[in-house]
Design a protein around this motif. Structure first.
Motif, mmCIF file in Angstrom:
data_model
loop_
_atom_site.group_PDB
_atom_site.id
_atom_site.type_symbol
_atom_site.label_atom_id
_atom_site.label_comp_id
_atom_site.label_asym_id
_atom_site.label_seq_id
_atom_site.Cartn_x
_atom_site.Cartn_y
_atom_site.Cartn_z
ATOM 1 N N THR A 1 0.863 -1.193 0.000
ATOM 2 C CA THR A 1 0.000 0.000 0.000
ATOM 3 C C THR A 1 0.895 1.237 0.000
ATOM 4 N N GLU A 2 0.445 2.303 -0.704
ATOM 5 C CA GLU A 2 1.196 3.558 -0.755
ATOM 6 C C GLU A 2 0.253 4.691 -1.145
ATOM 7 N N ASN A 3 0.709 5.913 -0.886
ATOM 8 C CA ASN A 3 -0.061 7.108 -1.250
ATOM 9 C C ASN A 3 0.555 7.765 -2.476
ATOM 10 N N ARG A 4 -0.320 8.168 -3.410
ATOM 11 C CA ARG A 4 0.102 8.934 -4.578
ATOM 12 C C ARG A 4 -0.893 10.058 -4.791
ATOM 13 N N LYS A 5 -0.427 11.287 -4.543
ATOM 14 C CA LYS A 5 -1.296 12.462 -4.609
ATOM 15 C C LYS A 5 -2.483 12.258 -3.670
ATOM 16 N N ASP A 6 -3.695 12.262 -4.181
ATOM 17 C CA ASP A 6 -4.890 12.103 -3.348
ATOM 18 C C ASP A 6 -5.480 10.707 -3.477
ATOM 19 N N GLN A 7 -4.628 9.725 -3.769
ATOM 20 C CA GLN A 7 -5.131 8.367 -3.972
ATOM 21 C C GLN A 7 -4.356 7.376 -3.121
ATOM 22 N N LEU A 8 -5.093 6.320 -2.756
ATOM 23 C CA LEU A 8 -4.472 5.187 -2.080
ATOM 24 C C LEU A 8 -4.262 4.088 -3.115
ATOM 25 N N VAL A 9 -3.044 3.576 -3.212
ATOM 26 C CA VAL A 9 -2.714 2.557 -4.207
ATOM 27 C C VAL A 9 -2.442 1.246 -3.473
ATOM 28 N N ILE A 10 -3.186 0.192 -3.860
ATOM 29 C CA ILE A 10 -2.976 -1.157 -3.340
ATOM 30 C C ILE A 10 -2.522 -2.019 -4.509
ATOM 31 N N SER A 11 -1.361 -2.657 -4.365
ATOM 32 C CA SER A 11 -0.833 -3.480 -5.457
ATOM 33 C C SER A 11 -0.630 -4.910 -4.991
ATOM 34 N N VAL A 12 -0.944 -5.857 -5.913
ATOM 35 C CA VAL A 12 -0.746 -7.290 -5.666
ATOM 36 C C VAL A 12 0.076 -7.839 -6.822
ATOM 37 N N GLN A 13 1.251 -8.400 -6.503
ATOM 38 C CA GLN A 13 2.172 -8.863 -7.540
ATOM 39 C C GLN A 13 2.569 -10.303 -7.288
ATOM 40 N N ASP A 14 2.753 -11.071 -8.386
ATOM 41 C CA ASP A 14 3.161 -12.464 -8.261
ATOM 42 C C ASP A 14 4.289 -12.766 -9.235
ATOM 43 N N ASN A 15 4.822 -13.972 -9.133
ATOM 44 C CA ASN A 15 5.889 -14.426 -10.033
ATOM 45 C C ASN A 15 5.371 -15.532 -10.953
ATOM 46 N N GLY A 16 4.074 -15.387 -11.348
ATOM 47 C CA GLY A 16 3.419 -16.469 -12.088
ATOM 48 C C GLY A 16 3.701 -16.466 -13.583
ATOM 49 N N ILE A 17 2.792 -17.103 -14.303
ATOM 50 C CA ILE A 17 2.994 -17.329 -15.744
ATOM 51 C C ILE A 17 2.770 -16.063 -16.561
#
Length: 513
Positions: free
Chosen positions: A430-446
């Motif tokens: 999770t992180e803040n960018r300007k007036d938005q909350l960013v939630i990222s989900v990353q994998d090492n898949g195909i």
């Protein structure tokens, strides 16, 4: 509809449409050519009328010179007169009457005389002589008229032909002739004209409009004084119309514009029909894939429940408390699994009908992420994988339905697990960018090929994997994710490439305290 039938239908429609466009194009070109040919003929007729008027002007001038006996460009000294009527010789006369007429020509001066005398020796009355004089006067007038009709005025015309072209044409009368001729042919266009002399293949403008510069515009030439006795000279009247092309397009517009509109509509309808056919074909394939997956996903728990209940019924195993508890647990888990799959389908039906009601409230997304990752970490550890959690957002307060947003994160984590390689490695941040909350989900898949990025959020869509069906599902998870995020005025983006993993980024508007 089979693929072969679909291709055949598309090819036939394309051939028919192409043929129709060619026919329409040919008709438009023919109409344009006919209109242009008519315009060219009208201009040629107008210029021919002007050339005839210039010829008549010169003939009129030649007749005027002939009637006056003046040779153009020369001093006209009358030559010796030649008598047409014989002179009467009388010995004596006391009364004398005389009538004379002279007419000049190229070859000299003609004079006719009549003289009457009354002699003293001849007893002729004065009244008789007067009557004779009048009769001879009328005869002389008749002969004068005949001579004028037979006079060779063309010789004067020949002399006029030798003058320079700028002396043969009156520019004011030429402009008047042009205006009148074009008005008679109903050509209401601005024009530029020039009188040119073409000698030894070189054009030289004698006079005309000072801004006569046709460039690549079509010129209309007209040879002048074609009936000259010594042969026509290379003098031309040239004219062009600066707005000719626009005028022709406007004249043929009533034919061209409706044709263009109808052809455009036909192409648009064909394209739309083709798009609908391809979409229906795609939906048909997706529907078949969904039914196959759903059949497998529903059949497996049903078969397990049926097998477990049969074991309890036929006594094939010892009905000890532990066995009964184990079988009951299997039936319970498979029933939940079956209910979960059915709930997914019903949930999408609720979305499509617009009956979903969200409960919005303010909550801390950081706390929600910590709870979700803590519950999901056990599944990752069972595969010897790693779940990395990075909470970097200082302000994670958002407004929304916490239950559905939690389900969104679970869906993304579930996909990361299913499509990871042998040892899953997942990052949640999770992180803040300007007036938005960013939630990222990353994998090492195909990973996902770039051409499928825009379609993975479609309902029932699953990335093609050929004949490999090791990952089962309905193709509803990402569609659900996209709808929930849209309802929260958020956006979701995907970054992925084949064999390089996938990263989803969710942007929520944050609440600024």
């Amino acid at each position: 509809m089979s693929r072969k039938m679909l291709i055949t239908l598309i090819v036939l429609m394309a051939v028919v449409l192409s043929g129709l466009i060619l026919v329409q194009g040919s008709m438009i070109k023919s109409a344009s050519d006919i209109r242009e040919e008519q315009f060219n003929q009208l201009v040629a007729n107008a210029l021919d009328m002007v050339a005839v008027q210039l010829d008549l002007d010169e003939q009129r001038l030649a007749r005027e010179y002939a009637s006056r006996g003046i040779v153009p460009g020369q001093k006209n000294n009358p030559s010796e007169f030649s008598n047409v009527f014989p002179r009467n010789s009388l010995s004596q006369a006391t009364v004398s009457f005389q009538l004379s007429y002279s007419q000049g020509s190229v070859y000299g001066q003609m004079e006719e005389k009549y003289k009457a005398e009354v002699a003293d020796s001849v007893k002729v009355s004065a009244i008789s002589q007067m009557q004779r004089f009048l009769e001879e006067s009328l005869e002389q007038e008749r002969r004068r008229q005949q001579w004028l009709r037979d006079a060779d005025w063309k010789n004067y015309d020949i002399l006029l032909e030798d003058r320079p072209i700028e002396e043969r044409i009156d520019s004011a009368r030429l402009e008047m002739f042009l205006r009148n001729a074009l008005a008679q042919t109903e050509i209401d266009l601005d024009y530029k004209y020039a009188i040119k002399n073409s000698t030894l293949g070189k054009d030289r403008i004698i006079f005309g409009d000072t801004d006569y510069k046709p460039g690549k515009k079509k010129e209309y030439p007209q040879l002048l004084f074609q009936n000259d006795y010594t042969g026509s000279k290379p003098n031309y009247l040239n004219i062009y119309f600066p707005e000719r092309r626009r005028y022709l397009v406007k004249q043929t517009g009533l034919t061209i514009i409706p044709t263009f509109i109808l052809t455009g509509l036909l192409i648009a309808i064909f394209a739309y029909a083709l798009m609908v056919i391809m979409r229906q074909k795609k939906l048909s394939n997706i529907k078949n894939d969904f039914i196959n997956n759903m059949t497998h996903e529903l059949k497996t728990p049903i078969s397990t429940i049926s097998l477990a209940s049969q074991m309890l019924q036929d006594g094939s195993v010892t009905n000890t408390p532990s066995i009964i508890e184990h079988v009951a647990n299997v039936i319970n888990q498979e029933s939940k699994r079956l209910g979960f799959q059915v709930e997914k389908v019903l949930q999408m039906a609720v979305f499509n009908e617009g009956r979903l009601k969200l409960k919005f409230r303010e909550f801390d997304a950081n706390k929600m992420i910590k709870t979700v990752t803590a519950n999901f970490e056990l599944r990752v550890n069972n595969k010897n994988g790693t779940l990395h959690t990075e909470i970097s957002a200082d302000n994670a307060l958002i407004k929304g339905d916490e239950v559905h947003i939690t389900n969104v994160i679970f869906n993304l984590l579930d996909n990361a697990m299913k499509y990871s390689k042998d040892i899953p490695e997942i990052w949640v941040k999770t992180e803040n960018r300007k007036d938005q909350l960013v939630i990222s989900v990353q994998d090492n898949g195909i990973g996902i090929a770039k051409e499928h990025h825009a379609q993975i959020f479609d309902r029932f869509y699953r990335v093609p994997t050929g004949n490999v069906h090791d990952v089962k599902g309905f193709g509803l998870g990402l569609s659900y994710v996209k709808k929930i995020i849209d309802l929260h005025n958020g956006t979701i983006k995907v970054e992925s490439a084949l064999n390089k993993g996938t990263k989803f980024k969710i942007y929520f508007p944050q609440i600024n305290n």
